[in-house]
Design a protein around this motif. Structure first.
Motif, PDB file in Angstrom:
ATOM      1  N   SER A 145       0.830  -1.210   0.000  1.00  0.00           N
ATOM      2  CA  SER A 145       0.000   0.000   0.000  1.00  0.00           C
ATOM      3  C   SER A 145       0.863   1.257   0.000  1.00  0.00           C
ATOM      4  O   SER A 145       0.598   2.211  -0.740  1.00  0.00           O
ATOM      5  N   LEU A 148       2.494   1.840  -3.452  1.00  0.00           N
ATOM      6  CA  LEU A 148       1.510   2.347  -4.411  1.00  0.00           C
ATOM      7  C   LEU A 148       1.235   3.838  -4.180  1.00  0.00           C
ATOM      8  O   LEU A 148       1.147   4.621  -5.139  1.00  0.00           O
ATOM      9  N   ALA A 149       1.108   4.208  -2.918  1.00  0.00           N
ATOM     10  CA  ALA A 149       0.833   5.610  -2.577  1.00  0.00           C
ATOM     11  C   ALA A 149       2.006   6.506  -2.961  1.00  0.00           C
ATOM     12  O   ALA A 149       1.818   7.605  -3.508  1.00  0.00           O
ATOM     13  N   TYR A 267      -5.484   6.284  -0.297  1.00  0.00           N
ATOM     14  CA  TYR A 267      -4.143   5.763  -0.567  1.00  0.00           C
ATOM     15  C   TYR A 267      -3.375   5.563   0.734  1.00  0.00           C
ATOM     16  O   TYR A 267      -2.322   4.939   0.745  1.00  0.00           O
ATOM     17  N   SER A 270      -4.409   1.394   0.940  1.00  0.00           N
ATOM     18  CA  SER A 270      -4.805   1.259  -0.462  1.00  0.00           C
ATOM     19  C   SER A 270      -6.189   0.660  -0.687  1.00  0.00           C
ATOM     20  O   SER A 270      -6.493  -0.435  -0.209  1.00  0.00           O
ATOM     21  N   TYR A 271      -6.997   1.385  -1.454  1.00  0.00           N
ATOM     22  CA  TYR A 271      -8.319   0.907  -1.858  1.00  0.00           C
ATOM     23  C   TYR A 271      -8.198  -0.409  -2.624  1.00  0.00           C
ATOM     24  O   TYR A 271      -8.922  -1.372  -2.358  1.00  0.00           O
ATOM     25  N   SER A 272      -7.281  -0.466  -3.582  1.00  0.00           N
ATOM     26  CA  SER A 272      -7.169  -1.653  -4.438  1.00  0.00           C
ATOM     27  C   SER A 272      -6.682  -2.871  -3.674  1.00  0.00           C
ATOM     28  O   SER A 272      -7.165  -3.988  -3.903  1.00  0.00           O
TER      29      SER A 272
END
Length: 328
Positions: A145, A148-149, A267, A270-272
Motif C-alpha cells: 500500500s 503504491l501511494a 491511498y 490502499s483501496y485496491s
C-alpha cells in the motif's frame, strides 16, 4: 420501555493498566459496538464532535482509547508492553467488560486503519465473541500500500509541477526499497492531505485534525496535550508490525461476517489492496463497499451511507448493498 440514553467517560483497569473509554448510546438496549481507533495511537472520538457518525443511534458504542493512546496514555507505560499480542489481549479484555456490563453474548467490532489491523487479529483469535467485523480503511498488506501511494504521489506532484513536494518525496526512494520509517510518514501525510488521498478527501492539512482534537470538549487540557505524545509513542512501538504484516497469508479466513468500507480515494491504506483482500477472504458473509466521495475516513466523510449499510446489511447479517456480496 423507556430508552436509556448513555453518555459516559470512564476508566477501567485493563490487563494491569488504567485505560479510558467513552460510551455513547441513544438506547442501551441496542447492540454493542466496540470501535478500534487508528494510528497506532490516534483516538477518533474528537473527530465526531464536528463530523458526527450517527453510530450511537444504532449501537451502544464504546470508543476505547488504547494502551499508549489518548486518555489512556501515560509516560509510565512500559514500552515492552506495546506489542501486537498485548493489544489483542487488551481488546479481548475490553470486549469481556462490555459483554458483562450490557448483558450481551456477543458484540460488533469496528476497526479503522490500524484498528482494522487489530480488529482482524482479535476476531481471528476469538470469533465466538463477535456478531461481525466491520473494517474501515482496511489494512491488508501495508508495505505494498505504501509503495503504491508513493508512486502515485510522485506522479501527481510531477505532473502538477510541484517541485518542492517532489524533492521532499525523492529523499525517501520508497519505490526503490527505502525504509518506510516515521520520518517519511510525516512527508507522506502532508502529500496525501494536499492530494485528497489521506485522512479526509476534502481535508487540506493535518492541522485540521489537530484543531479538532484541541476543540474537543470531552478532553481536559492535559489530555489534549498528551494526545500527540501518545500518537508518537504508539507509532514508534507498533508501526513496523503493521508494515510487515500480510493478511492474505496471516488471516485468509475469518469465522464471522466481514464488512469492509473503503474510500475510493484512499491511498493511506490502499483501496485496491483492500478490495483484493476481501475478494480473497473466506467468511460466512462478506461485503466490500466503495465510498465514492471519501478517502481514508468514510465513517466521518459519508456517515449516512455508512449507517445505512450498518442498518440494512450488518445488523441483518446480509451483504445486499455490497459491491460484490457473498454469502456462504
Amino acid at each position: 420501555m423507556m430508552k436509556e440514553i448513555l453518555q459516559e467517560k470512564i476508566y477501567r483497569e485493563i490487563n494491569g493498566l488504567r485505560q479510558g473509554m467513552f460510551l455513547q448510546s441513544e438506547d442501551t438496549g441496542n447492540p454493542v459496538l466496540l470501535f478500534l481507533h487508528g494510528g497506532p495511537g490516534s483516538p477518533e472520538i474528537p473527530f465526531t464532535q464536528e463530523n458526527p457518525t450517527g453510530l450511537e443511534k444504532l449501537f451502544t458504542v464504546c470508543w476505547w482509547e488504547q494502551r499508549g493512546s489518548g486518555i489512556t496514555y501515560s509516560r509510565n507505560t512500559p514500552k515492552q508492553t506495546m506489542t501486537v499480542e498485548q493489544m489483542i489481549s487488551d481488546t479481548l479484555a475490553v470486549t469481556h467488560y462490555l459483554l458483562r456490563r450490557f448483558g450481551k453474548e456477543k458484540i460488533y467490532v469496528m476497526g479503522h486503519s490500524w484498528g482494522s489491523f487489530l480488529g482482524v487479529l482479535t476476531v481471528q483469535r476469538a470469533p465466538e465473541l463477535f456478531h461481525a467485523y466491520i473494517g474501515i480503511g482496511q489494512v491488508a498488506r501495508q508495505a505494498e500500500s505504501e509503495r503504491l501511494a508513493y508512486s502515485f504521489m510522485l506522479r501527481e506532484f510531477r505532473a502538477a509541477g510541484n517541485k518542492r513536494m517532489v524533492r521532499q518525496l525523492e529523499k525517501f526512494p520508497i519505490d526503490n526499497g527505502a525504509k518506510i520509517d516515521i520520518k517519511y510518514l510525516s512527508v507522506r501525510s502532508k502529500g496525501m492531505m494536499m492530494l485528497g488521498i489521506g485522512v479526509m478527501h476534502h481535508g487540506t492539512s493535518m492541522l485540521d485534525c489537530v484543531k479538532m482534537v484541541l476543540r474537543y470538549k470531552g478532553y481536559t487540557l492535559k489530555e489534549k496535550l498528551n494526545y500527540p505524545l501518545g500518537n508518537s509513542f504508539s507509532l514508534r512501538c507498533l508501526w513496523d508490525c503493521v508494515l510487515e504484516s500480510d493478511f492474505f497469508t496471516r488471516a485468509p479466513l475469518l469465522a464471522v461476517p466481514v464488512y469492509v468500507l473503503q474510500g475510493r480515494f484512499d491511498y493511506q491504506v490502499s483501496y485496491s489492496v483492500a478490495q483484493k483482500y476481501v475478494q480473497s477472504l473466506e467468511a460466512p458473509v462478506k461485503g466490500f463497499y466503495t465510498f465514492e466521495n471519501s478517502a481514508h475516513s468514510p465513517c466521518f466523510e459519508e456517515p449516512d451511507k455508512m449507517c445505512r449499510i450498518l442498518r440494512e446489511d450488518v445488523l441483518q447479517g446480509r451483504a445486499d448493498l455490497a459491491d460484490f456480496p457473498e454469502t456462504r
